[in-house]
Design a protein around this motif. Structure first.
Motif, PDB file in Angstrom:
ATOM      1  N   VAL A 357       0.865  -1.187   0.000  1.00  0.00           N
ATOM      2  CA  VAL A 357       0.000   0.000   0.000  1.00  0.00           C
ATOM      3  C   VAL A 357       0.896   1.229   0.000  1.00  0.00           C
ATOM      4  O   VAL A 357       1.542   1.527   1.005  1.00  0.00           O
ATOM      5  CB  VAL A 357      -0.946   0.015   1.213  1.00  0.00           C
ATOM      6  N   PRO A 358       0.960   1.978  -1.104  1.00  0.00           N
ATOM      7  CA  PRO A 358       1.894   3.108  -1.162  1.00  0.00           C
ATOM      8  C   PRO A 358       1.444   4.331  -0.370  1.00  0.00           C
ATOM      9  O   PRO A 358       2.265   5.028   0.205  1.00  0.00           O
ATOM     10  CB  PRO A 358       1.967   3.417  -2.653  1.00  0.00           C
ATOM     11  N   CYS A 359       0.137   4.594  -0.361  1.00  0.00           N
ATOM     12  CA  CYS A 359      -0.381   5.822   0.261  1.00  0.00           C
ATOM     13  C   CYS A 359      -1.552   5.470   1.175  1.00  0.00           C
ATOM     14  O   CYS A 359      -2.711   5.457   0.728  1.00  0.00           O
ATOM     15  CB  CYS A 359      -0.817   6.832  -0.804  1.00  0.00           C
ATOM     16  N   PRO A 360      -1.294   5.175   2.442  1.00  0.00           N
ATOM     17  CA  PRO A 360      -2.398   4.807   3.348  1.00  0.00           C
ATOM     18  C   PRO A 360      -3.383   5.929   3.613  1.00  0.00           C
ATOM     19  O   PRO A 360      -4.480   5.682   4.111  1.00  0.00           O
ATOM     20  CB  PRO A 360      -1.672   4.400   4.634  1.00  0.00           C
ATOM     21  N   ASN A 361      -3.002   7.163   3.268  1.00  0.00           N
ATOM     22  CA  ASN A 361      -3.914   8.290   3.503  1.00  0.00           C
ATOM     23  C   ASN A 361      -4.991   8.405   2.437  1.00  0.00           C
ATOM     24  O   ASN A 361      -5.962   9.153   2.606  1.00  0.00           O
ATOM     25  CB  ASN A 361      -3.126   9.599   3.547  1.00  0.00           C
ATOM     26  N   VAL A 362      -4.851   7.698   1.327  1.00  0.00           N
ATOM     27  CA  VAL A 362      -5.798   7.820   0.227  1.00  0.00           C
ATOM     28  C   VAL A 362      -7.041   6.985   0.516  1.00  0.00           C
ATOM     29  O   VAL A 362      -6.958   5.787   0.759  1.00  0.00           O
ATOM     30  CB  VAL A 362      -5.163   7.370  -1.108  1.00  0.00           C
ATOM     31  N   ARG A 363      -8.186   7.638   0.511  1.00  0.00           N
ATOM     32  CA  ARG A 363      -9.467   6.974   0.730  1.00  0.00           C
ATOM     33  C   ARG A 363     -10.381   7.292  -0.448  1.00  0.00           C
ATOM     34  O   ARG A 363     -10.288   8.350  -1.053  1.00  0.00           O
ATOM     35  CB  ARG A 363     -10.118   7.448   2.035  1.00  0.00           C
ATOM     36  N   PRO A 364     -11.257   6.352  -0.790  1.00  0.00           N
ATOM     37  CA  PRO A 364     -12.187   6.636  -1.898  1.00  0.00           C
ATOM     38  C   PRO A 364     -13.109   7.783  -1.531  1.00  0.00           C
ATOM     39  O   PRO A 364     -13.386   8.000  -0.348  1.00  0.00           O
ATOM     40  CB  PRO A 364     -12.939   5.317  -2.066  1.00  0.00           C
ATOM     41  N   PRO A 365     -13.580   8.536  -2.536  1.00  0.00           N
ATOM     42  CA  PRO A 365     -13.323   8.309  -3.959  1.00  0.00           C
ATOM     43  C   PRO A 365     -12.014   8.931  -4.408  1.00  0.00           C
ATOM     44  O   PRO A 365     -11.568   9.928  -3.867  1.00  0.00           O
ATOM     45  CB  PRO A 365     -14.504   8.997  -4.626  1.00  0.00           C
ATOM     46  N   TRP A 366     -11.387   8.328  -5.408  1.00  0.00           N
ATOM     47  CA  TRP A 366     -10.207   8.886  -6.030  1.00  0.00           C
ATOM     48  C   TRP A 366     -10.285   8.632  -7.533  1.00  0.00           C
ATOM     49  O   TRP A 366     -10.959   7.721  -7.995  1.00  0.00           O
ATOM     50  CB  TRP A 366      -8.928   8.261  -5.464  1.00  0.00           C
ATOM     51  N   SER A 367      -9.599   9.458  -8.298  1.00  0.00           N
ATOM     52  CA  SER A 367      -9.552   9.239  -9.735  1.00  0.00           C
ATOM     53  C   SER A 367      -8.397   8.308 -10.055  1.00  0.00           C
ATOM     54  O   SER A 367      -7.561   8.010  -9.195  1.00  0.00           O
ATOM     55  CB  SER A 367      -9.390  10.558 -10.480  1.00  0.00           C
ATOM     56  N   LYS A 368      -8.338   7.830 -11.276  1.00  0.00           N
ATOM     57  CA  LYS A 368      -7.314   6.858 -11.649  1.00  0.00           C
ATOM     58  C   LYS A 368      -5.927   7.448 -11.439  1.00  0.00           C
ATOM     59  O   LYS A 368      -5.618   8.542 -11.899  1.00  0.00           O
ATOM     60  CB  LYS A 368      -7.516   6.427 -13.094  1.00  0.00           C
ATOM     61  N   PRO A 369      -5.052   6.745 -10.743  1.00  0.00           N
ATOM     62  CA  PRO A 369      -3.693   7.246 -10.505  1.00  0.00           C
ATOM     63  C   PRO A 369      -2.879   7.259 -11.789  1.00  0.00           C
ATOM     64  O   PRO A 369      -3.176   6.520 -12.746  1.00  0.00           O
ATOM     65  CB  PRO A 369      -3.122   6.252  -9.490  1.00  0.00           C
ATOM     66  N   PHE A 370      -1.857   8.095 -11.823  1.00  0.00           N
ATOM     67  CA  PHE A 370      -0.990   8.183 -13.002  1.00  0.00           C
ATOM     68  C   PHE A 370       0.448   8.381 -12.580  1.00  0.00           C
ATOM     69  O   PHE A 370       0.739   8.842 -11.472  1.00  0.00           O
ATOM     70  CB  PHE A 370      -1.444   9.321 -13.927  1.00  0.00           C
ATOM     71  N   TRP A 371       1.367   8.016 -13.478  1.00  0.00           N
ATOM     72  CA  TRP A 371       2.790   8.127 -13.238  1.00  0.00           C
ATOM     73  C   TRP A 371       3.320   9.436 -13.828  1.00  0.00           C
ATOM     74  O   TRP A 371       2.890   9.864 -14.896  1.00  0.00           O
ATOM     75  CB  TRP A 371       3.542   6.955 -13.882  1.00  0.00           C
ATOM     76  N   VAL A 372       4.266  10.035 -13.124  1.00  0.00           N
ATOM     77  CA  VAL A 372       4.906  11.268 -13.592  1.00  0.00           C
ATOM     78  C   VAL A 372       6.414  11.117 -13.442  1.00  0.00           C
ATOM     79  O   VAL A 372       6.914  10.844 -12.349  1.00  0.00           O
ATOM     80  CB  VAL A 372       4.439  12.491 -12.783  1.00  0.00           C
ATOM     81  N   MET A 373       7.115  11.256 -14.558  1.00  0.00           N
ATOM     82  CA  MET A 373       8.575  11.306 -14.525  1.00  0.00           C
ATOM     83  C   MET A 373       9.001  12.759 -14.625  1.00  0.00           C
ATOM     84  O   MET A 373       8.783  13.400 -15.649  1.00  0.00           O
ATOM     85  CB  MET A 373       9.178  10.494 -15.679  1.00  0.00           C
ATOM     86  N   PRO A 374       9.547  13.327 -13.555  1.00  0.00           N
ATOM     87  CA  PRO A 374       9.885  14.751 -13.572  1.00  0.00           C
ATOM     88  C   PRO A 374      10.834  15.101 -14.704  1.00  0.00           C
ATOM     89  O   PRO A 374      11.717  14.326 -15.071  1.00  0.00           O
ATOM     90  CB  PRO A 374      10.552  14.973 -12.209  1.00  0.00           C
ATOM     91  N   ALA A 375      10.641  16.291 -15.266  1.00  0.00           N
ATOM     92  CA  ALA A 375      11.514  16.803 -16.316  1.00  0.00           C
ATOM     93  C   ALA A 375      12.686  17.503 -15.665  1.00  0.00           C
ATOM     94  O   ALA A 375      12.540  18.566 -15.075  1.00  0.00           O
ATOM     95  CB  ALA A 375      10.751  17.779 -17.216  1.00  0.00           C
ATOM     96  N   VAL A 376      13.855  16.897 -15.732  1.00  0.00           N
ATOM     97  CA  VAL A 376      15.040  17.458 -15.080  1.00  0.00           C
ATOM     98  C   VAL A 376      15.971  18.054 -16.121  1.00  0.00           C
ATOM     99  O   VAL A 376      15.842  17.785 -17.308  1.00  0.00           O
ATOM    100  CB  VAL A 376      15.767  16.376 -14.264  1.00  0.00           C
TER     101      VAL A 376
END
Length: 376
Positions: A357-376
């Motif tokens: 479980v990566p984020c125990p603070n997240v409770r429904p409802p939530w939208s679909k998660p997405f990945w972000v690779m920062p632009a460095v």
């Protein structure tokens, strides 16, 4: 003096009219407390002044440091979290999905943010450190830099669309950059270049056996799509924008497979096809296979190692990073399941799947998660 229901007043007797409340008003000061009697009711008016004076004394004592600290904390929560060589997994949740929780895969920490530039917007794609965002209020699209929060407004849409997939062919700083969007239940897609004043609608033909575009990926400045069985190349400047590579067919299904989930991932100039299989007797993901496109042979070649790469699969877009630079274990594939906040990891070297479980603070409802690779 008589008291009833919290009301206090003086009752005076008059021999002609009987009992009645004598409306009086008296102001007096005693020990720094001011009391006002109006219409027989006590009011304490010193309370607010006393609290204000306490706050002023405290501010003077600490030199305004506490207030400054609060302002700094609020400003920090409105910025992106610190970036590194590994991507973030982002959840949108809370009231109107204003809260964004960023999970750092390499550190195992998560950051809670409320970023104004991302409010009332959905992320449609994440490419080259830029997010393709859809404003849910206006219905327009814009690009957002994942580190600086620089915003590039895209042309206004002439009508409302339901988008299936979006992709960038290259970073928006590239003059040849193309933003391409696949629209649900249509025979066309729309595209534009950063700085254009309108979207261009382009029709395409798709073989019946391919059904629809299921994946979009950018590799070496070209756009690729994946239907049901074949890989295709998209060229917005060609008369026939989609060219299907007949030789590059999907690998054969293994026996006893009920269904497969195919995901395209670009990594270091290569295109990988990750297939997650649901077996007939076990209604869950029981097998994960990885193939790499060999353009010389025009064939999918099964691989047993990713080398120094780590793959991150998303519903709308997938990314990769270096294992050595990010501190992550090599030969790992991260993915999630619909309506599930668990993060799953497939270990290609062992052929096993683990979950956390990566984020125990997240409770429904939530939208679909997405990945972000920062632009460095």
């Amino acid at each position: 003096m008589n008291s009833q229901n919290g009301w206090t007043g003086w009752i005076s007797h008059k021999h002609h009219s009987g009992l009645h409340f004598a409306f009086q008003r008296r102001n007096f000061m005693r020990k720094g407390f001011r009391k006002e009697i109006r219409f027989g009711v006590y009011f304490r008016v010193y309370k607010d002044k006393l609290q204000c004076s306490r706050r002023e004394r405290e501010r003077e004592r600490v030199g305004g440091g506490e207030e400054e600290q609060v302002m700094k904390m609020e400003a920090k929560k409105s910025r992106m979290p610190p970036y590194g060589a590994a991507p973030w997994l982002v959840f949108s949740h809370g009231k109107r999905e204003r809260t964004k929780t960023f999970f750092n895969v390499s550190e195992g920490n998560y950051y809670v943010r409320n970023i104004p530039e991302m409010r009332r917007s959905d992320c449609l794609a994440s490419c080259y450190g830029w997010l393709v965002m859809l404003n849910k209020t206006s219905g327009d699209l814009f690009l957002l830099n994942s580190v600086s929060l620089q915003k590039i407004q895209l042309p206004c849409l002439s009508e409302s669309y339901s988008f299936k997939k979006c992709v960038l062919s290259s970073p928006p700083t590239d003059p040849d950059c193309v933003i391409l969007c696949i629209v649900f239940s249509t025979d066309f897609f729309i595209y534009c270049h950063p700085g254009d004043d309108k979207w261009i609608k382009l029709k395409y033909r798709i073989p019946k056996e391919e059904a629809s575009f299921r994946q979009l990926v950018s590799c070496n400045g070209k756009l690729y799509t994946y239907g049901r069985r074949k890989l295709g190349i998209i060229d917005v400047n060609a008369d026939h924008p989609v060219t299907w590579l007949e030789e590059a067919k999907e690998p054969e299904w293994p026996p006893l497979v009920l269904a497969t989930i195919n995901t395209l991932v670009e990594s270091c100039g290569d295109i990988f096809l990750v297939r997650r299989s649901v077996l007939l007797l076990v209604p869950r993901i029981a097998r994960v296979e990885v193939y790499k496109m060999d353009f010389d042979r025009m064939a999918w070649v099964k691989v047993d190692t990713l080398g120094d790469r780590v793959l991150f699969l998303g519903r709308d877009h997938s990314i990769s990073c270096s294992a050595s630079d990010s501190g992550l274990k090599r030969d790992c594939i991260y993915f999630m399941k619909p309506d599930d906040t668990n993060l799953y990891v497939f270990h290609l070297d062992r052929g096993t799947i683990s979950a956390k479980v990566p984020c125990p603070n997240v409770r429904p409802p939530w939208s679909k998660p997405f990945w972000v690779m920062p632009a460095v």
